[in-house]
Design an enzyme around this catalytic site. Structure first.
Site, PDB file in Angstrom:
ATOM      1  N   HIS A 141       9.890   0.591  -4.747  1.00  0.00           N
ATOM      2  CA  HIS A 141       8.928  -0.362  -4.167  1.00  0.00           C
ATOM      3  C   HIS A 141       9.571  -1.712  -3.871  1.00  0.00           C
ATOM      4  CE1 HIS A 141       5.337   2.122  -4.355  1.00  0.00           C
ATOM      5  NE2 HIS A 141       5.668   2.496  -5.580  1.00  0.00           N
ATOM      6  N   SER A 187       1.512   2.317 -10.114  1.00  0.00           N
ATOM      7  CA  SER A 187       2.679   3.179 -10.329  1.00  0.00           C
ATOM      8  C   SER A 187       2.939   3.501 -11.791  1.00  0.00           C
ATOM      9  CB  SER A 187       3.935   2.478  -9.766  1.00  0.00           C
ATOM     10  OG  SER A 187       3.780   2.248  -8.380  1.00  0.00           O
TER      11      SER A 187
END
Ligand code: 0OR
Length: 456
Positions: free
Chosen positions: A386, A292
Site C-alpha cells: 500500500h 488490512s
C-alpha cells in the site's frame, strides 16, 4: 528415442534473425512453438526448472556479437564518427535481445500462449527464489519476461469486471477459491460479498478469457471502518442499497491470482481504477481506505520477546508496570502469560487483559509496521504494497479482527492504509525514492510511545 531437452530447445527456439533482415524474417513455423509448449507441459517441476536454466543460459544474448560491436562502438566514438556510432548502437541494441525473447513473442500470439507464459514465469520465479537453477541467467530471463508481461498486461489491455450474483457460477467459484485474505465460508458468504453495499471487481485479459487476474473486495460504508467483523460477518441488509448513505469505500481484501504476474503491479492499477469507478457511481463518496491484515506481527513479537528472555531473562518490550498488571490479572508470571498470548486468542475473552494489553501491543505493532524494515522498505508485505501505491499508514485498530486467524496473525489488530487521491503519486515517489513512510498522527504518536517505553 525420447527427445532430449537440447533437441527440443535447438528445434523450438528460433534464432535471432540477422540484423539486416530483422524486419523481413518470417515467424518460425507455429508447430515449433506448439512443440515447445507441449514438451514443457509434459515435464515434472524439477525438469521444468532445469530446462528454464538451460534456455536462459544457452539461448540468451550472443555475448561474442555484443563484445565485437562494443569495441566497434568505442572505435567509432574515438574517431568522433557520429554516423557510425548511431549505426553500431542500433545494432548493439538489437543484439542485446536474448534469443529466447523471440520464442516468448511467438508464444504470446498463440492460442493459450499467454496463459502458458504466465505459468512459465511462475516457474521461473520459483526457480529464482529456490535457487535451484542457473541463477544469474534465470534472474535475467525473469526480468525480460516480466517486462514483456508488464507491456502485455498494461492497463489499456485489461478489462475491469464487476462480479455480481448474476456472474457465471464458475467465475464466482474462482473468486471464492482465489480469496487469500478472508476465506469465503460458503455460498451465503459469497452472495453477501457481491450484494448491497459491497462490490467485487477483477481485471481480466482477452488473451486469458474467464480468468480473473486479481480480485478486489470493497465495502461501501458511511465512514472508514476499523473492524473486519462488521464487514465479513454481517448479515445481508434487507434494505435496498441507498447511494446517499455511501461516503467511504473500504478495500478489505485484494488477491492476485497469477504468481507469474508478480511485479506487474496489477493491484495498484486495480485499486486506482476501482476508485474512479466508484466515484462515477456515488457522487458523495470521498474516502478510500484499505482495512488490512498485519501478517507476521505476532511472529515478529514472539521472536523479539524470546530473544530478550534468552539474553536478559526478562523483556523490555513491556513496561514493568504493564508486566505487573498482567501478572496481577492472570495470577501468573507475566512472561508465561505473554508466551500464551502469542499462541492463542484465549486472552481476548478476558476484558481486563484486553484492556491491559492495548497500550503495549498497539505501540509494538505501530513500530513493527513503521520501524521494522527490509532493505529500507516496510518489512510487512501488505504495508509495503500500500505504501508503494502511495497510501498513508493511517490508523491502527485494536480488536479489529477477533477471529482465530486475526488473533494468531496480529493479536487481533488491523490497519487502515488510506488513499488521499491528490497525494498518492507524491507519497509513492517519496516512499520508493527515499523510503519515507507517510503516516498519521496516531501512528507517529504510537511510534514515539514505543521509542520511550520499549526497547528492542
Ligand atoms: C497484495 C497483492 C494483491 C499485490 O499484488 P500485485 O499488485 O500483483 O503485486 P506486485 O505486482 O507488486 O507483485 C498480492 O501480493 C497478493 O495477492 N498478496 C496476498 C494477499 C494479500 N492481500 O496480502
Amino acid at each position: 528415442m525420447p527427445a532430449t531437452m537440447e533437441d527440443v530447445l535447438s528445434k523450438s527456439v528460433p534464432p535471432l534473425p540477422p540484423y539486416e533482415t530483422k524486419e523481413k524474417s518470417p515467424p518460425p513455423p507455429e508447430l515449433q512453438s506448439l512443440h515447445f509448449m507441449h514438451y514443457y507441459r509434459s515435464l515434472e517441476k524439477g525438469q521444468r526448472v532445469a530446462l528454464l536454466g538451460q534456455l536462459a543460459a544457452d539461448y540468451g544474448v550472443d555475448h561474442g556479437q555484443v563484445a565485437e560491436l562494443s569495441s566497434k562502438l568505442v572505435h567509432a566514438q574515438q574517431k568522433r564518427d557520429l554516423g557510425t556510432v548511431m549505426q553500431v548502437e542500433d545494432r548493439l541494441r538489437y543484439y542485446l535481445t536474448p534469443q529466447y525473447k523471440v520464442l516468448f513473442s511467438h508464444l504470446s500470439r498463440m492460442e493459450g500462449g499467454m496463459k502458458f507464459l504466465v505459468d512459465l514465469r511462475s516457474d521461473i520465479v520459483e526457480g529464482v527464489t529456490s535457487k535451484v537453477a542457473d541463477a544469474p541467467h534465470l534472474r535475467e530471463m525473469n526480468g525480460i519476461l516480466k517486462s514483456m508481461l508488464s507491456e502485455w498486461f498494461s492497463v489499456g489491455f485489461l478489462n475491469l469486471e464487476r462480479i455480481t450474483w448474476q456472474s457465471p457460477c464458475e467465475v464466482l467459484q474462482k473468486i471464492s477459491e482465489y480469496e487469500a485474505v478472508h476465506p469465503v465460508r460458503n455460498w451465503t458468504d459469497m452472495k453477501r460479498r457481491v450484494g448491497p453495499y459491497r462490490r467485487c471487481f477483477t481485471f481480466t485479459h482477452n488473451a486469458m478469457p474467464g480468468e480473473p487476474l486479481i480480485v478486489l473486495h470493497v465495502a461501501l460504508m458511511q465512514s472508514i471502518l476499523g473492524n473486519i467483523q462488521a464487514i465479513v460477518k454481517e448479515i445481508a441488509p434487507s434494505e435496498v442499497e441507498d447511494g446517499n448513505k455511501i461516503k467511504s469505500a473500504i478495500f478489505y481484501s485484494i488477491s492476485s491470482t497469477q504468481q507469474g504476474l508478480q511485479g506487474v503491479e496489477l493491484g495498484n492499477y486495480l485499486i486506482k481504477r476501482v476508485v474512479k469507478e466508484l466515484q462515477g457511481e456515488f457522487c458523495q463518496i470521498s474516502e478510500f481506505s484499505s482495512l488490512s491484515p498485519i501478517p507476521g506481527f505476532t511472529k515478529w513479537l514472539l521472536g523479539a520477546f524470546n530473544s530478550q528472555i534468552k539474553d536478559m531473562g526478562r523483556t523490555e518490550l513491556f513496561l514493568e508496570s504493564e508486566c505487573k498488571e498482567i501478572s496481577d490479572i492472570t495470577e501468573a508470571p507475566a512472561v508465561e502469560t505473554l508466551k500464551r498470548l502469542f499462541t492463542s486468542n484465549e486472552w481476548m475473552k478476558c476484558e481486563r487483559l484486553v484492556k491491559a494489553l492495548e497500550a503495549p501491543l498497539m505501540r509494538l505493532c505501530a513500530w513493527y509496521l513503521y520501524g521494522e524494515k527490509l532493505r529500507g522498505f516496510a518489512l510487512n508485505p501488505v504495508a509495503n504494497f500500500h505504501l508503494q501505491n502511495g497510501a498513508v499508514m493511517w490508523r491502527l485498530n485494536w480488536m479489529a479482527d477477533t477471529s482465530p486467524r486475526g488473533a494468531a496473525a496480529s493479536c487481533g489488530m488491523m490497519v487502515n492504509y488510506r488513499y488521499f487521491l491528490e497525494n498518492t503519486s507524491v507519497n509513492s515517489v517519496r516512499y520508493l525514492r527515499v523510503k519515507h513512510i507517510e503516516a498519521s498522527e496516531q501512528i507517529l504518536n504510537l511510534v514515539s510511545q514505543f521509542r520511550q517505553n520499549s526497547k528492542l
